[in-house]
Design a protein around this motif. Structure first.
Motif, PDB file in Angstrom:
ATOM      1  N   ASP A  42       0.852  -1.191   0.000  1.00 13.99           N
ATOM      2  CA  ASP A  42       0.000   0.000   0.000  1.00 13.99           C
ATOM      3  C   ASP A  42       0.891   1.245   0.000  1.00 13.99           C
ATOM      4  O   ASP A  42       1.294   1.753   1.045  1.00 13.99           O
ATOM      5  N   ARG A  43       1.198   1.728  -1.191  1.00 14.09           N
ATOM      6  CA  ARG A  43       2.118   2.862  -1.321  1.00 14.09           C
ATOM      7  C   ARG A  43       1.545   4.135  -0.707  1.00 14.09           C
ATOM      8  O   ARG A  43       2.263   4.924  -0.086  1.00 14.09           O
ATOM      9  N   GLU A  44       0.230   4.340  -0.858  1.00 15.56           N
ATOM     10  CA  GLU A  44      -0.386   5.548  -0.307  1.00 15.56           C
ATOM     11  C   GLU A  44      -0.311   5.550   1.217  1.00 15.56           C
ATOM     12  O   GLU A  44      -0.048   6.591   1.829  1.00 15.56           O
ATOM     13  N   TYR A  45      -0.552   4.392   1.829  1.00 10.45           N
ATOM     14  CA  TYR A  45      -0.423   4.315   3.286  1.00 10.45           C
ATOM     15  C   TYR A  45       1.009   4.631   3.710  1.00 10.45           C
ATOM     16  O   TYR A  45       1.237   5.376   4.678  1.00 10.45           O
ATOM     17  N   ALA A  46       1.984   4.068   2.992  1.00 11.32           N
ATOM     18  CA  ALA A  46       3.388   4.316   3.334  1.00 11.32           C
ATOM     19  C   ALA A  46       3.718   5.803   3.245  1.00 11.32           C
ATOM     20  O   ALA A  46       4.441   6.338   4.090  1.00 11.32           O
ATOM     21  N   GLN A  47       3.178   6.479   2.231  1.00  6.03           N
ATOM     22  CA  GLN A  47       3.433   7.912   2.081  1.00  6.03           C
ATOM     23  C   GLN A  47       2.795   8.709   3.224  1.00  6.03           C
ATOM     24  O   GLN A  47       3.404   9.633   3.768  1.00  6.03           O
ATOM     25  N   ARG A  48       1.561   8.329   3.588  1.00  2.82           N
ATOM     26  CA  ARG A  48       0.900   9.031   4.700  1.00  2.82           C
ATOM     27  C   ARG A  48       1.672   8.828   5.998  1.00  2.82           C
ATOM     28  O   ARG A  48       1.836   9.759   6.799  1.00  2.82           O
TER      29      ARG A  48
END
Length: 813
Positions: A120-126
């Motif tokens: 989950d790239r978006e979770y990692a960015q958040r």
């Protein structure tokens, strides 16, 4: 109302230190598990509680040093009772849940495993944005490939016991898609600012130096209050580091010595001297921080490529279920082209299995009834019914990830004996400065002693040399991620190679053709084999077709044919019944191999894997194949052994016979051959060598090498290696050539020589200046010239790797 069966019907599925999974015997009513989970999350010592109402499971992650399993079960029972005390459950507001595990902590640093960041790239960015916004967090290293998050923090606001709980809240919070466009922009800008902080710290010292120059030698009328105040502000980073060392480590370091000297010299209005000291000190720190940077993250996991659904057979019925619902003792069905999702034993079927992801070997193996199979391996041909024994993190693939997580966390800034000597000299220098002041009552002479502190020159010259060496290595196609990796590379005396894809090319090739009699040509044997093997996807069949194409062999049409998994193929070629396959395949057809063995006795002696070719019941010949060595392997191994004097080891998941063939070509001793090695065995070999006092380099390119790479003193991979191997490695050979390894070692050894030279360049003038300052006395400016002059010379000398051109291990010795 009566409590549902959940109150007395929870079953412990598995229990590990810090981890407990339970499942409800009967399906609980909606929301019950989440209500219980929310209560447990309030308890001390519990890091996370994850629920799955579809499977009725509850996963609890906790700190075993604070909470025993029996205490946890007591708290769980209390939570269940309180859930039904009002006679019914209350509706709850659900928040996204994140599964994570607390792995390791040392003062100022903590490590988590968060499987979600692997996919989950978006979770990692958040999550990165949230962590970047926390002013107590000074460093974030997120490795999606290993689902790993390492956080460095200032242990002032939070204690080492409370910080993991604070971070756990951020991990949970990041699951909420709260981030607006503006907050994303702000966070991104903040991350960008942090990346530039290392060099921006030089702006103020440089400005203060210019101001001091204008107020001093140039003679402009600038108030001493303004210049002195500017110097005080510019010296704040030095003061902060000195204070942190006193508070956290209970000792005085070079920063304290520098701060004392700056204060005394500034009080005496020697502004140019103190400002130049600050500039040189911060220059060294900036270079050190930049050499510590590692590469950005990639996303891959041994388990992440497994399908989300699995076929199982329950009560004689086939059904497709989510992979999370598979239970031990289930019968799992795997079809061609699918990955095996569990570790277990085959109860029905025969299949050709590609184990490269787990063992690194390019040759598929045949597995049949009662044989073991492992998760993350691929069924290329055949169909299997597997008795599930180990699931998820308990499989070999899962344990490999756990090995990587548990690997030691190393500081990425270079550790060198010169810096340690400089720190040890702090107290003697302070005492000497105090004695000079007591004897002479001259602050200037005392400041001169404190100015000559050895640390400034070392702080500039060592990281400058490291940075120059890393730049030169990059020019040569070698990525060295940190100063520590460079230092360890220069000290390597044991080198462990993975075989397949590292010492060898990683592809099957035909290396010889034998015929039963002179009237049969090798080309005829190749024609028959290629005609039979055409359009098959087996690696040996593909090797036969490549070789036939290189020999410009005409491929004859194939009539009716039958392929038997693990044995070979039978086909009609120009009216002939042709068999191509293993010795067992031909022997089952009643064809004797004695004639070929008698004519070519070297077949068994050479030990190459062999496929046999027969036509109309008569043996025609055989094709030998292997995974050939890289062209440079023999030269590289010989150099490492003779020039470096390193002990060479070879690890492989292949069988002993094939391992011995490669080892014989490379002159590797039998006791240094480790065959049939799974990832955990590779890590164990590395640890054993380290326990013997050796500095170990591990060179590998596959997912299966990641554990060995993680435990080595310095790990090396290739640009075309797996993403996990590249991300785990300290050194990446961007040209995919082993000769780059010897070049990297030569650069590291050269850098080490220059660091030793620079220690002398700094020590000799400073010792002389110290003797003069303590006896006849030196003006602070002269003392600064001794100190900073030697620092500049050593710094320039440290740039030599950039201008030295390419280096070889033979020249670099």
């Amino acid at each position: 109302m009566a409590a549902p069966p959940l109150e007395s019907g929870l079953k412990v599925v598995h229990a590990l230190d810090g981890r407990l999974r339970l499942r409800a015997v009967n399906n609980p009513s909606g929301g019950v598990l989440e209500v219980i989970a929310q209560q447990l999350r309030q308890e001390d010592g519990i890091y996370a509680v994850c629920t799955n109402e579809v499977t009725g499971s509850l996963l609890i992650t906790f700190e075993p040093s604070q909470l025993s399993q029996s205490q946890l079960l007591g708290q769980l029972q209390q939570a269940i009772k309180s859930t039904y005390v009002a006679g019914k459950t209350q509706p709850i507001k659900r928040s996204p849940q994140v599964a994570y595990r607390f792995v390791q902590a040392i003062p100022g640093r903590v490590r988590f495993r968060i499987p979600r960041i692997a996919h989950d790239r978006e979770y990692a960015q958040r999550l990165q944005m949230l962590l970047a916004a926390d002013n107590q967090i000074i460093k974030v290293r997120l490795k999606s490939a290993a689902s790993s998050l390492v956080i460095g923090y200032i242990p002032t606001k939070y204690s080492d016991t409370k910080m993991p709980l604070h971070l756990a809240k951020l991990i949970e919070l990041a699951s909420d898609e709260f981030t607006s466009t503006s907050s994303k922009s702000v966070s991104t800008q903040q991350l960008t600012r942090e990346q530039g902080n290392s060099w921006s710290r030089l702006r103020l010292p440089a400005l203060v130096s210019v101001l001091s120059l204008l107020a001093g030698p140039v003679g402009l009328s600038i108030s001493p209050v303004i210049v002195g105040g500017s110097i005080a502000i510019a010296s704040l980073p030095v003061a902060r580091r000195a204070l942190e060392c006193i508070i956290e480590e209970r000792r005085l370091n070079c920063d304290f010595l520098d701060l004392t000297a700056i204060a005394i010299i500034t009080a005496g209005q020697h502004f140019l001297t103190s400002s130049s000291m600050i500039t040189l000190i911060e220059l060294g720190e900036a270079i050190r921080d930049n050499t510590a940077r590692s590469s950005k993250n990639q996303t891959l996991d041994l388990l992440s490529s497994l399908g989300q659904f699995v076929w199982v057979e329950r009560e004689n019925q086939k059904q497709q279920i989510p992979i999370e619902q598979v239970q031990p003792e289930d019968t799992v069905i795997v079809y061609p082209g699918e990955q095996i999702p569990v570790d277990g034993h085959i109860i029905k079927g025969t299949a050709l299995i590609d184990e490269q992801k787990l063992t690194g070997e390019s040759m598929p193996v045949v597995r049949t009834k009662r044989e073991a199979v492992y998760a993350s391996t691929l069924v290329r041909e055949g169909e299997l019914y597997i008795l599930a024994e180990r699931l998820g993190a308990d499989t070999r693939a899962g344990r490999t990830i756990q090995l990587i997580e548990a690997a030691p966390i190393h500081d990425t800034r270079i550790e060198n004996y010169a810096a340690k000597i400089a720190d040890r000299a702090v107290l003697p220098t302070l005492l000497l400065g105090g004695a000079v002041f007591a004897a002479t009552r001259s602050p200037a002479r005392a400041a001169s002693v404190l100015t000559i502190d050895f640390a400034t020159g070392i702080r500039v010259s060592v990281p400058t040399t490291v940075m120059a060496a890393m730049i030169q290595a990059a020019r040569c196609g070698i990525l060295i991620r940190s100063g520590r990796a460079l230092e360890q590379l220069s000290q390597v005396d044991a080198i462990v190679f993975d075989k397949t894809g590292t010492l060898t090319q990683g592809n099957v090739s035909i290396v010889g053709i034998k015929t039963t009699e002179p009237t049969i040509t090798p080309q005829r044997v190749l024609e028959l084999a290629a005609a039979a093997e055409q359009r098959l996807t087996h690696p040996v069949a593909e090797a036969v077709m490549r070789y036939a194409k290189s020999q410009e062999v005409k491929i004859m049409p194939r009539g009716e044919w039958e392929y038997q998994v693990g044995f070979g193929i039978r086909g009609q070629i120009e009216g002939q019944n042709v068999l191509v396959g293993s010795d067992r395949f031909l022997q089952q057809a009643g064809i004797s191999l004695e004639q070929l063995d008698g004519t070519h006795s070297e077949l068994k002696r050479e030990g190459y894997p062999t496929i046999y070719v027969a036509s109309n019941g008569q043996l025609q010949g055989a094709l030998q194949y292997t995974d050939p060595l890289r062209p440079e392997s023999q030269q590289v191994i010989a150099q490492l052994r003779t020039v470096l004097g390193a002990q060479i080891h070879m690890l492989t998941g292949d069988n002993r016979q094939r391992a011995n063939i490669v080892a014989r070509e490379l002159a590797i001793e039998p006791e240094c051959i480790h065959a049939e090695a799974f990832p955990e065995h590779k890590a164990e070999v590395v640890r054993r060598l380290r326990n013997q006092g050796r500095t170990v380099a591990f060179i590998g390119d596959g997912l299966n090498d990641s554990a060995g790479l993680a435990y080595a003193d310095v790990s090396v991979s290739f640009r075309d290696g797996s993403e996990v191997a590249r991300e785990t490695a300290d050194v990446v050979l961007m040209k995919n050539d082993l000769r780059s390894l010897t070049e990297a070692i030569a650069i590291a050894r050269y850098a080490k020589e220059i660091i030793a030279q620079n220690t002398g360049i700094v020590a000799v003038p400073n010792l002389s200046g110290l003797a003069l300052a303590a006896t006849v006395g030196l003006h602070p400016m002269v003392a600064t010239l001794f100190n900073n002059g030697s620092s500049v010379i050593a710094g320039i000398n440290g740039l030599r790797p950039i201008f030295s051109g390419r280096r070889s291990l033979v020249k670099g010795k």
